[in-house]
Design a protein around this motif. Structure first.
Motif: not given
Ligand code: GLN
Length: 217
Positions: A2-8, A34-42, A133-141
């Motif tokens: 869930x790509x809303x969590x910098x720096x992770x 293994x091959x890797x694919x990043x999937x973005x999910x809340x 509660x927000x879908x992402x921390x970025x929206x909360x900020x």
């Protein structure tokens, strides 16, 4: 992830998903072959997606908790964190504890340990916190900056990044002693063992230090 969590994990200005967890997974998948694919999910959809076979690994700054460990298997810890209370830089409040958040509007990300901690406080004390509660921390900020929230509660390493990026400050840290792990399906012991071995190698390597320097300076 869930790509809303910098720096992770976050989206950089070129639109790519980057961060410590992403670089870590690139190296671990390489080591495992293994091959890797990043999937973005809340964030609150990650465990369901893992269980439904949509993804094979959760790499999303996820805290190892007893409750989650009933439904997923965690690797060994790779990071530790506490919870930070964030307020606007010009705020005229200075909350130091959950008790100081009583009757304030407090933002969290849905499905997180911050949300769980506040719910437990409210349930056990009978006190009121107006938690959103927000879908992402970025929206909360963003809502904090717009004055629609009084505070946001988020993992301390992420709070440190938000302080650099936005007009916010940390009013206090609540010690929770959380540890992050990668999660896999419970029956996927083969992948779990491989990840643990690769993680051991990575955490003791210069490569890991380089990743930390890249994202933490
Ligand atoms: N570490 C916290 C949790 O596991 C927050 C994770 C996140 O928001 N990505 O609930």
């Amino acid at each position: 992830t869930s790509p809303d969590f910098p720096p992770f994990e976050y989206i950089d200005n070129k639109g790519n998903i980057v961060g410590i967890d992403i670089d870590m997974m690139k190296i671990l998948s390489n080591k495992i072959g293994c091959d890797m694919e990043i999937v973005s999910i809340d964030f609150n959809g990650l465990i369901p997606a893992l269980i439904n076979n949509q993804i094979d690994v959760i790499a999303s700054g996820m805290t190892i908790t007893e409750e989650r460990a009933k439904v997923v298997a965690f690797t060994k810890p790779y990071w530790s964190a506490d919870q930070a209370i964030i307020i606007r830089k010009d705020a005229n409040i200075n909350p130091q504890s959950l008790n100081d958040l009583v009757n304030l509007r407090v933002g969290v990300q849905s499905g997180t340990t911050a949300e769980q901690m506040i719910s437990e406080f409210v349930n056990s004390t009978g006190k009121n916190i107006n938690m959103v509660s927000y879908q992402s921390y970025v929206l909360a900020i963003q809502d904090l900056l717009a004055g629609r929230l009084d505070a946001v509660v988020v993992d301390s390493p992420v709070a440190n990044m938000f302080v650099k990026q936005y007009n916010v400050k940390i009013s206090n840290i609540i010690t929770t002693n959380e540890s992050y792990g990668l999660a896999v399906r419970k029956d996927n012991t083969e992948l779990l063992n491989k990840l643990n071995k690769a993680l051991d190698e990575l955490l003791n390597s210069d490569e890991w230090q380089q990743i930390l320097r890249k994202y933490l300076g």
